[in-house]
Design a protein around this motif. Structure first.
Motif, short mmCIF file in Angstrom:
data_model
loop_
_atom_site.label_atom_id
_atom_site.label_comp_id
_atom_site.label_asym_id
_atom_site.label_seq_id
_atom_site.Cartn_x
_atom_site.Cartn_y
_atom_site.Cartn_z
N VAL A 72 17.67 -4.37 -3.81
CA VAL A 72 16.89 -4.58 -5.02
C VAL A 72 15.62 -5.39 -4.79
N MET A 73 15.35 -5.83 -3.55
CA MET A 73 14.18 -6.66 -3.30
C MET A 73 13.39 -6.13 -2.11
N GLU A 74 12.06 -6.09 -2.26
CA GLU A 74 11.19 -5.58 -1.21
C GLU A 74 10.07 -6.57 -0.92
N LEU A 75 9.72 -6.68 0.36
CA LEU A 75 8.53 -7.43 0.75
C LEU A 75 7.44 -6.40 1.01
N VAL A 76 6.36 -6.52 0.28
CA VAL A 76 5.31 -5.50 0.32
C VAL A 76 3.98 -6.11 0.76
N LYS A 77 3.32 -5.43 1.70
CA LYS A 77 1.97 -5.81 2.14
C LYS A 77 1.06 -4.62 1.89
N LYS A 78 -0.02 -4.88 1.16
CA LYS A 78 -0.90 -3.78 0.75
C LYS A 78 -2.35 -4.10 1.13
N THR A 79 -3.07 -3.08 1.54
CA THR A 79 -4.48 -3.22 1.89
C THR A 79 -5.28 -2.14 1.18
N ASP A 80 -6.37 -2.52 0.51
CA ASP A 80 -7.18 -1.53 -0.20
C ASP A 80 -8.28 -0.99 0.70
N ASP A 81 -9.15 -0.12 0.16
CA ASP A 81 -10.18 0.54 0.97
C ASP A 81 -11.28 -0.41 1.42
N GLN A 82 -11.32 -1.65 0.87
CA GLN A 82 -12.30 -2.64 1.30
C GLN A 82 -11.71 -3.63 2.31
N GLY A 83 -10.45 -3.44 2.65
CA GLY A 83 -9.80 -4.34 3.59
C GLY A 83 -9.16 -5.56 2.95
N ASN A 84 -9.15 -5.64 1.62
CA ASN A 84 -8.49 -6.75 0.92
C ASN A 84 -6.98 -6.60 1.05
N ARG A 85 -6.32 -7.68 1.39
CA ARG A 85 -4.89 -7.64 1.71
C ARG A 85 -4.10 -8.56 0.78
N ILE A 86 -3.00 -8.04 0.25
CA ILE A 86 -2.15 -8.81 -0.65
C ILE A 86 -0.69 -8.67 -0.20
N ILE A 87 0.04 -9.78 -0.29
CA ILE A 87 1.45 -9.80 0.09
C ILE A 87 2.27 -10.30 -1.10
N LEU A 88 3.32 -9.58 -1.43
CA LEU A 88 4.15 -9.97 -2.56
C LEU A 88 5.57 -9.47 -2.37
N ASN A 136 -12.08 -10.29 -0.79
CA ASN A 136 -13.15 -10.74 -1.67
C ASN A 136 -12.70 -10.81 -3.12
N PHE A 137 -13.59 -11.32 -3.96
CA PHE A 137 -13.25 -11.50 -5.37
C PHE A 137 -13.06 -10.17 -6.08
N ASP A 138 -13.84 -9.16 -5.71
CA ASP A 138 -13.75 -7.85 -6.36
C ASP A 138 -12.34 -7.28 -6.23
N GLY A 139 -11.79 -7.37 -5.02
CA GLY A 139 -10.44 -6.87 -4.82
C GLY A 139 -9.40 -7.69 -5.55
N PHE A 140 -9.61 -9.00 -5.60
CA PHE A 140 -8.67 -9.88 -6.30
C PHE A 140 -8.69 -9.59 -7.79
N LEU A 141 -9.87 -9.37 -8.35
CA LEU A 141 -9.98 -9.07 -9.78
C LEU A 141 -9.28 -7.75 -10.12
N LYS A 142 -9.47 -6.74 -9.27
CA LYS A 142 -8.81 -5.45 -9.52
C LYS A 142 -7.30 -5.61 -9.51
N SER A 143 -6.81 -6.43 -8.58
CA SER A 143 -5.37 -6.69 -8.52
C SER A 143 -4.90 -7.47 -9.75
N PHE A 144 -5.69 -8.45 -10.16
CA PHE A 144 -5.34 -9.29 -11.31
C PHE A 144 -5.18 -8.47 -12.58
N LEU A 145 -5.94 -7.40 -12.70
CA LEU A 145 -5.91 -6.57 -13.90
C LEU A 145 -4.76 -5.57 -13.91
N THR A 146 -3.94 -5.59 -12.86
CA THR A 146 -2.79 -4.70 -12.78
C THR A 146 -1.51 -5.54 -12.68
N GLU A 147 -0.38 -4.85 -12.59
CA GLU A 147 0.89 -5.54 -12.40
C GLU A 147 1.15 -5.87 -10.93
#
Length: 355
Positions: A12-28, A161-172
């Motif tokens: 029921v639990m996953e560790l996810v690492k995601k990278t967008d087309d600008q190279g912005n990386r998020i771990i959750l 960068n901030f652009d990638g963070f904002l796009k992430s912030f506006l989603t779940e």
């Protein structure tokens, strides 16, 4: 974002690492369709079960916020009122990140903090067995502060960068403890409205900044603590931005829980100052004027052309034309700063030479 790493930790639990087309990386971490901070210890489901069953006492208080909504600020003012002592606290007893069993040894009155969305708070809180303080902050300030925070810590959950963070912030799919700012706010507001058993005080970050003393009175009244004006004024001055920043720079601001974040576990939480306010104000005005610039130019050109026609037909309007040109010069000086002033003054000057 494209999923580049996917690790199954349990059913029921996953560790996810995601990278967008600008190279912005998020771990959750993802648990049953919800996203959680990567630093929640172990399996998210196990930790949430412990949080849900937290043994609470009648004088316990739980501070509930979305990240970067004034958590440390409100924690310290509440703790000073609760203990009747002027003492800074850098460790906030974040229930989703801590060893829950350790709280049994904490003396009363206890003050806990959480960034969890409403469905995951302790059952005792939902039944009204302890008091809750919920703080809400404007999302545009939250996202700016959150990005600055993530950019300054080591072992961060976001690199980019901030652009990638904002796009992430506006989603779940953002760094949170159960849901985005929008989900967090919606679920808490619904609970406050629909659960009559909740003992909750709702505070707004912007209201705290506007009239801190009045809000201190609210907190004291909610906690049923009798404090005289002198003590409240002392708390007010102690929790000012500059005062807390200074206190946070001492050993009291260190926290072993965040030792991997750098600076001996001292989180970079007191960053906002007058300089940033001026920059933000300038950016807002600049963008506003950038949008209006074409329309104002067309309007000014049209009015000047109209004056030219009138002055040609009626010589007596020559004075009016000159006066209006001067007015436009002053107008552009106040609304377009240096760049806009130079460009539009040049345009007006060319027009005036042709009349």
């Amino acid at each position: 974002m494209q999923l580049d790493t996917y690790t199954r930790v349990s059913l029921v639990m996953e560790l996810v690492k995601k990278t967008d087309d600008q190279g912005n990386r998020i771990i959750l971490k993802r648990y049953r369709g919800r996203v959680f901070h990567k630093d929640i210890p172990g399996n998210v489901g196990d930790q949430l079960e412990k949080v849900e069953n937290l043994q609470c006492r009648p004088d316990d208080v739980l501070l509930c916020t979305f990240p970067k909504s004034g958590t440390h600020w409100v924690y310290n003012m509440t703790r000073m009122l609760q203990t009747k002592r002027i003492q800074y606290g850098g460790a906030l007893n974040m229930i989703e990140f801590e060893d829950i069993s350790a709280f049994d040894h904490v003396k009363s009155p206890r003050l806990f903090s959480t960034h969890l969305t409403y469905p995951f708070i302790p059952k005792a809180a939902k039944k009204g067995d302890l008091k809750l303080i919920y703080v809400l902050r404007n999302p545009k300030d939250v996202v700016c502060s959150y990005f600055t925070y993530m950019d300054r810590i080591e072992c961060t959950s976001y690199i980019g960068n901030f652009d990638g963070f904002l796009k992430s912030f506006l989603t779940e799919e953002t760094i949170s403890c159960g849901g985005s700012w929008f989900t967090h706010t919606r679920e808490w507001n619904s609970a406050i409205r629909d659960n009559p058993d909740l003992q909750v005080l709702l505070l707004q970050y912007e209201s705290l900044k506007k009239d801190l003393y009045k809000n201190l009175q609210k907190i004291a009244s909610f906690l049923e603590i009798d404090h005289d004006e002198k003590f409240l004024r002392t708390v007010e001055s102690t929790v000012s931005f500059q005062s807390l920043k200074t206190l946070h720079g001492t050993r009291a601001g260190e926290n072993r829980l965040y030792i991997n974040y750098g600076d001996n576990g001292r989180l970079p939480i007191y960053n906002k100052g007058k300089g940033l306010n001026l920059i933000k104000t300038f950016c807002i005005v600049y963008c506003f004027l950038w949008v209006l610039s074409p329309s104002l130019y067309v309007l000014s050109a049209t009015l000047i052309d109209s004056l030219e026609t009138l002055s040609t037909c009626l010589a007596c309007l020559q004075v009016v034309r000159i006066w209006m040109l001067g007015f436009f010069v002053v107008f552009f000086f106040f609304f377009f700063f240096f760049f806009f002033f130079v460009v539009h003054f040049f345009i007006i000057y060319v027009f005036s030479c042709c009349f």
